[in-house]
Scaffold this active site. Structure first.
Site, PDB file in Angstrom:
ATOM      1  N   ARG A  76     -64.423 -18.398 -29.342  1.00  0.00           N
ATOM      2  CA  ARG A  76     -63.518 -19.032 -30.306  1.00  0.00           C
ATOM      3  C   ARG A  76     -62.193 -18.266 -30.471  1.00  0.00           C
ATOM      4  NH1 ARG A  76     -62.443 -22.998 -34.693  1.00  0.00           N
ATOM      5  NH2 ARG A  76     -60.450 -22.067 -35.079  1.00  0.00           N
ATOM      6  N   ARG A  88     -60.224 -29.679 -35.589  1.00  0.00           N
ATOM      7  CA  ARG A  88     -60.554 -28.246 -35.490  1.00  0.00           C
ATOM      8  C   ARG A  88     -59.843 -27.506 -36.607  1.00  0.00           C
ATOM      9  NH1 ARG A  88     -64.677 -27.683 -31.730  1.00  0.00           N
ATOM     10  NH2 ARG A  88     -64.210 -29.005 -29.945  1.00  0.00           N
ATOM     11  N   ILE A  89     -60.414 -26.363 -36.977  1.00  0.00           N
ATOM     12  CA  ILE A  89     -59.777 -25.503 -37.970  1.00  0.00           C
ATOM     13  C   ILE A  89     -58.887 -24.520 -37.213  1.00  0.00           C
ATOM     14  CG2 ILE A  89     -60.236 -23.781 -39.773  1.00  0.00           C
ATOM     15  CD1 ILE A  89     -61.331 -26.524 -40.490  1.00  0.00           C
ATOM     16  N   LEU A  90     -57.653 -24.381 -37.667  1.00  0.00           N
ATOM     17  CA  LEU A  90     -56.749 -23.435 -37.007  1.00  0.00           C
ATOM     18  C   LEU A  90     -57.168 -22.006 -37.345  1.00  0.00           C
ATOM     19  CD1 LEU A  90     -53.291 -25.136 -37.602  1.00  0.00           C
ATOM     20  CD2 LEU A  90     -54.513 -24.912 -35.431  1.00  0.00           C
ATOM     21  N   ASN A  97     -51.515 -31.029 -43.240  1.00  0.00           N
ATOM     22  CA  ASN A  97     -52.691 -31.772 -42.777  1.00  0.00           C
ATOM     23  C   ASN A  97     -52.823 -33.085 -43.550  1.00  0.00           C
ATOM     24  OD1 ASN A  97     -55.251 -32.173 -41.415  1.00  0.00           O
ATOM     25  ND2 ASN A  97     -56.239 -31.679 -43.364  1.00  0.00           N
ATOM     26  N   HIS A 137     -55.711 -35.827 -44.746  1.00  0.00           N
ATOM     27  CA  HIS A 137     -57.163 -35.880 -44.921  1.00  0.00           C
ATOM     28  C   HIS A 137     -57.568 -37.225 -45.543  1.00  0.00           C
ATOM     29  CE1 HIS A 137     -61.183 -34.305 -45.516  1.00  0.00           C
ATOM     30  NE2 HIS A 137     -61.159 -34.815 -46.739  1.00  0.00           N
ATOM     31  N   ASP A 186     -54.213 -23.916 -45.961  1.00  0.00           N
ATOM     32  CA  ASP A 186     -54.425 -22.491 -46.255  1.00  0.00           C
ATOM     33  C   ASP A 186     -55.678 -22.034 -45.499  1.00  0.00           C
ATOM     34  OD1 ASP A 186     -56.593 -23.442 -47.640  1.00  0.00           O
ATOM     35  OD2 ASP A 186     -55.858 -22.844 -49.634  1.00  0.00           O
ATOM     36  N   GLY A 216     -58.775 -22.051 -46.220  1.00  0.00           N
ATOM     37  CA  GLY A 216     -60.040 -22.765 -46.442  1.00  0.00           C
ATOM     38  C   GLY A 216     -60.089 -24.088 -45.691  1.00  0.00           C
ATOM     39  N   ASP A 255     -59.632 -27.745 -45.999  1.00  0.00           N
ATOM     40  CA  ASP A 255     -59.032 -28.799 -46.837  1.00  0.00           C
ATOM     41  C   ASP A 255     -58.812 -28.350 -48.278  1.00  0.00           C
ATOM     42  OD1 ASP A 255     -59.093 -30.551 -44.613  1.00  0.00           O
ATOM     43  OD2 ASP A 255     -61.158 -31.086 -45.037  1.00  0.00           O
TER      44      ASP A 255
HETATM   45  C1  GRF Z   1     -57.405 -39.715 -40.035  1.00  0.00           C
HETATM   46  O1  GRF Z   1     -58.093 -40.436 -41.034  1.00  0.00           O
HETATM   47  C2  GRF Z   1     -57.356 -38.244 -40.345  1.00  0.00           C
HETATM   48  O2  GRF Z   1     -57.162 -37.949 -41.685  1.00  0.00           O
HETATM   49  C3  GRF Z   1     -58.752 -37.844 -39.928  1.00  0.00           C
HETATM   50  O3  GRF Z   1     -58.924 -38.512 -38.704  1.00  0.00           O
HETATM   51  C4  GRF Z   1     -58.177 -39.721 -38.715  1.00  0.00           C
HETATM   52  C5  GRF Z   1     -57.271 -39.703 -37.524  1.00  0.00           C
HETATM   53  O4  GRF Z   1     -57.001 -40.983 -37.087  1.00  0.00           O
HETATM   54  N1  GRF Z   1     -58.919 -36.421 -39.902  1.00  0.00           N
HETATM   55  P1  GRF Z   1     -56.126 -41.230 -35.778  1.00  0.00           P
HETATM   56  O5  GRF Z   1     -56.762 -40.481 -34.623  1.00  0.00           O
HETATM   57  O6  GRF Z   1     -54.732 -40.714 -36.056  1.00  0.00           O
HETATM   58  O7  GRF Z   1     -56.137 -42.711 -35.595  1.00  0.00           O
END
Ligand code: GRF
Length: 197
Positions: A61, A87-89, A103, A105, A137, A139, A141
């Site tokens: 990783r 993925r988490i950066l 990001n 979400h 940050d 964590g 989300d």
């Molecule tokens: C979005 O709902 C995003 O928030 C989530 O995955 C989806 C991505 O959709 N993490 P797309 O690949 O841009 O259509």
């Protein structure tokens, strides 16, 4: 934000990326990166003549973190946008780009963080969910929230139908936030985020 340079990271179908490509933010996108070699998001970038790079997950990783960070830095971004990047950066990257990673979400954070936000909201029996655009940050989300929009959950919703309705709202919200960030910048005080520098 002087000379905005945006690197977008995406793992999937890339409809959020497409919304960015179709907006006035497009001119600031310098590259699109993915961890998935055949992600449709990459094809969307190529069709828009945006340079792409791919860094598939490694057994080690830390090696993946270093390689991805190197690829991102090569583009000298002022902003990194994770748009469906699953993925988490790495922590070094997050520290180096404090308040400059955004990001999107598919839930109203802090409810339902993580990779299965839509499924989790349905399983919980929530009546309202939505989407959140936030700074990244250390964590999962947990970073300061820039903007949110609610979406009503219908009794006959499936994960797919609900996610599609969320994404319709999410695309508009993400583009709106990015266009304001590149033009006005953002100020962050604790957890409070406002536009303007
Ligand atoms: C979005 O709902 C995003 O928030 C989530 O995955 C989806 C991505 O959709 N993490 P797309 O690949 O841009 O259509």
């Amino acid at each position: 934000m002087p000379d905005p340079r945006i690197v977008v990271l995406a793992s999937g179908t890339g409809s959020l990326l497409q919304a960015i490509i179709d907006s006035s933010v497009r001119e600031f996108v310098v590259a699109v990166g993915s961890d998935v070699p055949d992600a449709p998001a990459l094809a969307r970038a190529e069709a828009a003549e945006i340079p792409t790079f791919v860094v598939p997950m490694r057994a080690d990783r830390n090696e993946w973190d270093r390689e991805l960070s190197g690829q991102i830095r090569d583009w000298r971004p002022s902003l990194i946008v994770t748009a469906g990047f699953m993925r988490i950066l790495g922590s070094e990257m997050v520290a180096e780009f404090t308040d400059r990673i955004i990001n999107s979400h598919p839930a109203l954070l802090p409810a339902f963080p993580g990779a299965h936000a839509v499924r989790d909201a349905l399983a919980y029996g929530a009546k309202v969910t939505g989407c959140t655009v936030h700074l990244v940050d250390g964590g999962v989300d947990t970073g300061p929230i820039i903007a949110q929009q609610p979406v009503i959950i219908e009794s006959d919703d499936t994960e797919e139908s609900l996610h599609e309705r969320i994404k319709e709202i999410e695309r508009v919200l993400l583009v709106d936030v990015l266009s304001r960030v590149v033009r006005e910048g953002v100020s962050v005080r604790g957890r409070s985020v406002t536009f303007g520098e």
